[in-house]
Design an enzyme around this catalytic site. Structure first.
Site, PDB file in Angstrom:
ATOM      1  N   SER A 194       0.854  -1.203   0.000  1.00  0.00           N
ATOM      2  CA  SER A 194       0.000   0.000   0.000  1.00  0.00           C
ATOM      3  C   SER A 194       0.880   1.239   0.000  1.00  0.00           C
ATOM      4  O   SER A 194       2.030   1.201   0.454  1.00  0.00           O
ATOM      5  CB  SER A 194      -0.860   0.028   1.268  1.00  0.00           C
ATOM      6  OG  SER A 194      -1.492   1.288   1.410  1.00  0.00           O
ATOM      7  N   TYR A 199      -2.387  -0.815  10.615  1.00  0.00           N
ATOM      8  CA  TYR A 199      -2.415  -1.283   9.210  1.00  0.00           C
ATOM      9  C   TYR A 199      -1.127  -0.968   8.459  1.00  0.00           C
ATOM     10  O   TYR A 199      -0.538  -1.855   7.832  1.00  0.00           O
ATOM     11  CB  TYR A 199      -3.601  -0.614   8.528  1.00  0.00           C
ATOM     12  CG  TYR A 199      -3.719  -0.837   7.041  1.00  0.00           C
ATOM     13  CD1 TYR A 199      -4.284  -2.004   6.536  1.00  0.00           C
ATOM     14  CD2 TYR A 199      -3.297   0.134   6.122  1.00  0.00           C
ATOM     15  CE1 TYR A 199      -4.409  -2.203   5.162  1.00  0.00           C
ATOM     16  CE2 TYR A 199      -3.432  -0.056   4.758  1.00  0.00           C
ATOM     17  CZ  TYR A 199      -3.992  -1.225   4.278  1.00  0.00           C
ATOM     18  OH  TYR A 199      -4.124  -1.413   2.925  1.00  0.00           O
TER      19      TYR A 199
END
Ligand code: NAD
Ligand code: MG
Length: 296
Positions: free
Chosen positions: A188, A201
């Site tokens: 990401s 995360y």
């Protein structure tokens, strides 16, 4: 999207603000407004993966669904994994894979269970008659205003889902993967520029980048390539199932240079490229698809 014309990337796909909405995780893509575009009406294959056998985790929705549809239209048989709650989204993907004339295999189950990861891989290998593409896309994301509010069980589950499952799935798959196989993980933009509200995360996504680069070195002599995709803000269930602080959803994606969120369909090409022989000299790389946000 019309592939043969010159299109303005700031105007492509859905843009503007998103209506406020929320679902309990993992959510259903069909209940989102607007429904994410996973290339159902647009992706055209050209035989790049003819006869290949793919396992795609998270394949019921979002980015993985776009990859699964594209893989089938490029000629691959495709097994998808997802959580039992997502059965109805998964059935839609199965129908799309079969419409493309390929074999579809549905393998529901929880990737935080090491035993299940092995069962999933063994079933995909046995029922597809081999395995040579592993697209590891499943993941979870929960936002909290402060580290003080972040529960330990969420922290643990996020690491188990996003990171540990990769170890378990790859370990189970290695005995089956032939030379020429491709493993694709999903990092990401958060690995490079972490948001304060995603502290459980973003470190999982840095871990995935390091895992990918290290594993690529181990598997290069075996002829297996390992790469990762690092998406920017993409309109998917994960984002409306606690992935953003509620008030932020309407402006989702407007922090990018293109000033819009991406759609899963815009990721299909890179998952196909990394799976196919077009990327035969590519391993250990992280491919950003971010609307212009930096990935270094
Ligand atoms: P999504 O909700 O469509 O996909 C996530 C999928 O993960 C779910 O469909 C679910 O099937 C699966 N999953 C979650 N927990 C699981 C578990 N315990 N066992 C089995 N499956 C489980 O959302 P998405 O955004 O397409 O997410 C796909 C990947 O892309 C994730 O790894 C996510 O971190 C990554 N990503 C997304 C964005 C974004 O903006 N949407 C940005 C960067 C990275
Ligand atoms: Mg889903």
């Amino acid at each position: 999207m019309v592939y043969t014309s010159v299109e303005d990337p700031t105007k492509e796909y859905t843009s503007g603000t998103y209506p406020k909405q929320e679902q309990p995780a993992p959510g259903l893509q069909k209940r989102m407004t607007p429904v994410p575009d996973c290339g159902e009406k647009t992706y055209k294959g050209s035989g790049k993966l003819l006869g290949r056998k793919a396992l795609v985790t998270g394949g019921d929705s979002g980015i993985a669904r776009a990859a699964a549809i594209a893989y089938a239209r490029e000629g691959a048989d495709v097994a998808i994994n997802y959580l039992p709650y997502e059965q109805s989204d998964a059935e839609d993907v199965k129908a799309l894979i079969e419409e493309a004339g390929r074999k579809a295999l549905l393998i529901p189950g929880d990737l935080t269970d090491e035993g299940f990861c092995k069962e999933m891989v063994d079933r995909a290998n046995q029922e597809l008659g081999g395995l040579d593409i592993l697209a590891l896309v499943a993941g979870m994301q929960q936002a909290y205003k402060s580290i003080a509010e972040l529960p330990t069980n969420v922290l643990r589950k996020t690491f188990e889902t996003n990171v540990f499952s990769l170890y378990w799935t790859v370990k189970a798959a290695l005995p089956h993967l032939p030379k020429g196989a491709s493993i694709i993980t999903t990092s990401s933009v958060q690995a490079f520029s972490p948001s304060p509200e995603l502290l459980s995360y973003s470190p999982t996504k840095s871990a995935i980048s390091a895992f990918t680069k290290g594993l690529a070195k181990e598997l290069a002599p075996k002829g297996i390539r390992v790469n990762s995709v690092a998406p920017g803000p993409i309109w998917t269930p994960l984002q409306v199932c606690g992935g953003q602080i509620k008030s932020d959803i309407s402006k989702f994606g407007q922090n990018t240079p293109f000033k819009r969120a991406g759609q899963p369909a815009e990721l299909a090409g890179v998952y196909v490229y990394l799976a196919s022989n077009d990327s035969s000299y590519v391993t250990g790389q992280i491919y950003g698809v971010t609307g212009g946000l930096p990935t270094a």
